[in-house]
Write a protein that holds these residues in place. Structure first.
Motif, mmCIF file in Angstrom:
data_model
loop_
_atom_site.group_PDB
_atom_site.id
_atom_site.type_symbol
_atom_site.label_atom_id
_atom_site.label_comp_id
_atom_site.label_asym_id
_atom_site.label_seq_id
_atom_site.Cartn_x
_atom_site.Cartn_y
_atom_site.Cartn_z
ATOM 1 N N HIS A 189 2.839 37.357 87.695
ATOM 2 C CA HIS A 189 3.788 37.946 85.819
ATOM 3 C C HIS A 189 4.039 37.231 85.160
ATOM 4 O O HIS A 189 4.232 37.787 83.801
ATOM 5 C CB HIS A 189 4.599 38.844 86.790
ATOM 6 C CG HIS A 189 4.208 39.889 88.062
ATOM 7 N ND1 HIS A 189 3.060 40.744 87.379
ATOM 8 C CD2 HIS A 189 4.546 40.392 88.851
ATOM 9 C CE1 HIS A 189 3.744 41.584 88.449
ATOM 10 N NE2 HIS A 189 4.226 41.065 89.255
ATOM 11 N N GLN A 228 1.150 36.433 82.870
ATOM 12 C CA GLN A 228 1.137 38.086 81.870
ATOM 13 C C GLN A 228 2.370 38.494 80.703
ATOM 14 O O GLN A 228 2.116 38.383 79.217
ATOM 15 C CB GLN A 228 1.162 39.537 82.549
ATOM 16 C CG GLN A 228 0.005 39.479 83.304
ATOM 17 C CD GLN A 228 0.555 40.672 84.199
ATOM 18 O OE1 GLN A 228 1.791 40.784 84.968
ATOM 19 N NE2 GLN A 228 -0.815 41.474 84.509
ATOM 20 N N LEU A 281 -4.551 42.448 82.481
ATOM 21 C CA LEU A 281 -4.450 42.503 81.348
ATOM 22 C C LEU A 281 -4.693 43.434 80.858
ATOM 23 O O LEU A 281 -5.914 44.366 80.615
ATOM 24 C CB LEU A 281 -4.490 41.126 80.392
ATOM 25 C CG LEU A 281 -3.920 40.058 80.487
ATOM 26 C CD1 LEU A 281 -4.114 39.394 79.284
ATOM 27 C CD2 LEU A 281 -2.613 40.478 80.027
ATOM 28 N N PRO A 282 -3.906 45.052 79.795
ATOM 29 C CA PRO A 282 -4.290 46.052 79.915
ATOM 30 C C PRO A 282 -5.600 45.860 78.386
ATOM 31 O O PRO A 282 -5.166 45.030 77.540
ATOM 32 C CB PRO A 282 -2.979 46.419 79.107
ATOM 33 C CG PRO A 282 -2.048 45.726 78.996
ATOM 34 C CD PRO A 282 -2.621 44.289 80.104
ATOM 35 N N TRP A 283 -5.770 46.873 78.316
ATOM 36 C CA TRP A 283 -7.210 46.476 76.974
ATOM 37 C C TRP A 283 -6.654 46.993 75.887
ATOM 38 O O TRP A 283 -7.111 46.641 74.992
ATOM 39 C CB TRP A 283 -8.103 47.600 77.360
ATOM 40 C CG TRP A 283 -9.650 47.387 78.044
ATOM 41 C CD1 TRP A 283 -9.375 48.004 79.920
ATOM 42 C CD2 TRP A 283 -10.610 46.411 78.585
ATOM 43 N NE1 TRP A 283 -10.324 47.711 80.181
ATOM 44 C CE2 TRP A 283 -10.927 47.050 79.594
ATOM 45 C CE3 TRP A 283 -10.669 45.577 77.560
ATOM 46 C CZ2 TRP A 283 -12.789 45.428 79.771
ATOM 47 C CZ3 TRP A 283 -11.918 45.093 77.242
ATOM 48 C CH2 TRP A 283 -12.527 44.936 78.239
ATOM 49 N N TRP A 284 -5.398 47.420 75.694
ATOM 50 C CA TRP A 284 -5.098 47.434 74.368
ATOM 51 C C TRP A 284 -4.383 46.258 73.488
ATOM 52 O O TRP A 284 -4.191 46.199 72.575
ATOM 53 C CB TRP A 284 -3.195 48.478 74.191
ATOM 54 C CG TRP A 284 -2.135 48.513 75.112
ATOM 55 C CD1 TRP A 284 -2.033 48.268 76.401
ATOM 56 C CD2 TRP A 284 -0.909 46.845 74.808
ATOM 57 N NE1 TRP A 284 -0.901 47.998 77.557
ATOM 58 C CE2 TRP A 284 -0.727 47.501 76.247
ATOM 59 C CE3 TRP A 284 -1.427 46.946 73.871
ATOM 60 C CZ2 TRP A 284 0.574 46.826 75.423
ATOM 61 C CZ3 TRP A 284 0.230 45.304 73.258
ATOM 62 C CH2 TRP A 284 1.125 46.081 74.730
ATOM 63 N N VAL A 285 -4.149 45.503 74.820
ATOM 64 C CA VAL A 285 -3.822 44.047 74.152
ATOM 65 C C VAL A 285 -4.512 42.846 74.016
ATOM 66 O O VAL A 285 -4.652 42.536 72.311
ATOM 67 C CB VAL A 285 -3.023 43.565 75.608
ATOM 68 C CG1 VAL A 285 -3.053 41.609 75.476
ATOM 69 C CG2 VAL A 285 -1.584 43.823 76.096
ATOM 70 N N THR A 286 -5.939 43.836 74.579
ATOM 71 C CA THR A 286 -7.286 42.760 74.497
ATOM 72 C C THR A 286 -7.592 43.042 72.707
ATOM 73 O O THR A 286 -8.008 42.320 71.796
ATOM 74 C CB THR A 286 -8.518 42.785 75.549
ATOM 75 O OG1 THR A 286 -7.026 42.038 76.107
ATOM 76 C CG2 THR A 286 -9.526 42.178 74.472
ATOM 77 N N GLY A 304 -8.776 43.804 85.388
ATOM 78 C CA GLY A 304 -7.354 44.872 85.349
ATOM 79 C C GLY A 304 -6.357 43.524 85.574
ATOM 80 O O GLY A 304 -5.159 44.257 85.829
ATOM 81 N N SER A 346 -9.274 41.677 81.217
ATOM 82 C CA SER A 346 -8.604 43.176 80.686
ATOM 83 C C SER A 346 -10.219 43.516 82.243
ATOM 84 O O SER A 346 -10.022 44.821 82.466
ATOM 85 C CB SER A 346 -9.309 43.591 79.486
ATOM 86 O OG SER A 346 -8.292 44.006 79.136
ATOM 87 N N TYR A 347 -11.325 43.188 81.943
ATOM 88 C CA TYR A 347 -12.404 43.662 83.050
ATOM 89 C C TYR A 347 -11.386 43.541 83.735
ATOM 90 O O TYR A 347 -12.227 44.115 85.223
ATOM 91 C CB TYR A 347 -13.911 42.559 82.511
ATOM 92 C CG TYR A 347 -14.691 43.292 83.367
ATOM 93 C CD1 TYR A 347 -15.610 44.533 83.225
ATOM 94 C CD2 TYR A 347 -15.139 42.165 84.616
ATOM 95 C CE1 TYR A 347 -16.602 44.624 84.373
ATOM 96 C CE2 TYR A 347 -16.173 42.710 85.517
ATOM 97 C CZ TYR A 347 -17.162 44.027 85.345
ATOM 98 O OH TYR A 347 -17.502 43.860 86.255
#
Length: 240
Positions: A175, A178, A103-108, A101, A98-99
């Motif tokens: 992708h 992801q 993966l979105p932070w909401w996933v983490t 970029g 996520s840091y």
């Protein structure tokens, strides 16, 4: 009581210091090394080293449980420390992605809330003498997390930096990673839901046991009064 739920082995003769537990401790030690290397985003060498450290840590997760079962060296320390080591490794991996970029932070955040919540539930039951180890859904979740992290932690951008012609297949692989992370997220939430259901059953079971032990049975008391020789046995059973 299910296979992944057991009483604390207070009289276990299995030594805590053994190879499976050593592999678990090694995985815990490798986690901060992995994080420090992964934060060096401007160094391809550091990013490749971070992936190698992650892979080594993941391999130890593959073997410590199998060795403990096959060698008869299962301990409460291993049952508790192994999931903690898994969560430390995977949460740090998702945090790095996520840091960076990928993966979105909401996933983490969703994964972190689930993992920390289940860890708190395990601690709650551990204080009551019950060890809750990983169930099958939890093990599958961990496997998918490791696969997704392994794909995404490879510094694919390095191949693009070497040659712009690699950009097409690099984007496809990212992708794919992801998509695997999405599958891992779904399994993470599902297995967490199953753990909560199991925790509710444990709570209800313990409550029912206390009610039964605190409510005397009239017929048992009458029989005990008639047969004094059995009274001691009945008292011993209640205490156990």
């Amino acid at each position: 009581m299910s296979d992944n739920v057991s009483r604390v082995q207070r009289d276990s003769k299995v030594p805590v210091v053994n190879l499976p537990n050593a592999l678990t401790v090694l995985r815990l030690i490798l986690v901060p090394v992995f994080v420090v290397l992964g934060l060096q985003s401007k160094s391809w060498t550091a990013l490749w080293a971070a992936f190698v450290v992650f892979a080594v840590a993941a391999i130890t997760d593959r073997f410590d449980g199998e060795l403990a079962r096959s060698w008869g060296q299962i301990t409460d320390f291993g049952r508790i420390a192994d999931p903690i080591a898994d969560k430390a490794l995977t949460l740090c991996g998702f945090g790095l992605l996520s840091y960076q970029g990928f993966l979105p932070w909401w996933v983490t955040i969703l994964i972190a809330v689930r993992e920390l919540g289940i860890t708190a539930m395990r601690a709650f039951f551990l204080r009551r003498g019950v060890v809750v180890s990983a169930n099958q859904a939890g093990k599958l979740k961990t496997f998918m997390q490791i696969v997704a992290l392994g794909v995404l932690l490879i510094p694919w951008a390095h191949f693009t930096a070497l040659s712009e012609t690699n950009e097409g297949w690099v984007v496809v692989v990212i992708h794919l990673g992801q998509a695997l992370a999405g599958v891992a997220l779904a399994l993470t939430l599902y297995s967490g839901f199953m753990y909560v259901l199991e925790g509710v059953r444990l709570m209800r079971g313990s409550g029912g046991s206390e009610d039964e032990s605190s409510t005397p049975d009239a017929s048992v008391n009458e029989e005990a009064s008639k047969e004094p020789s059995k009274r001691g046995f009945a008292g011993q059973h209640v205490q156990s």
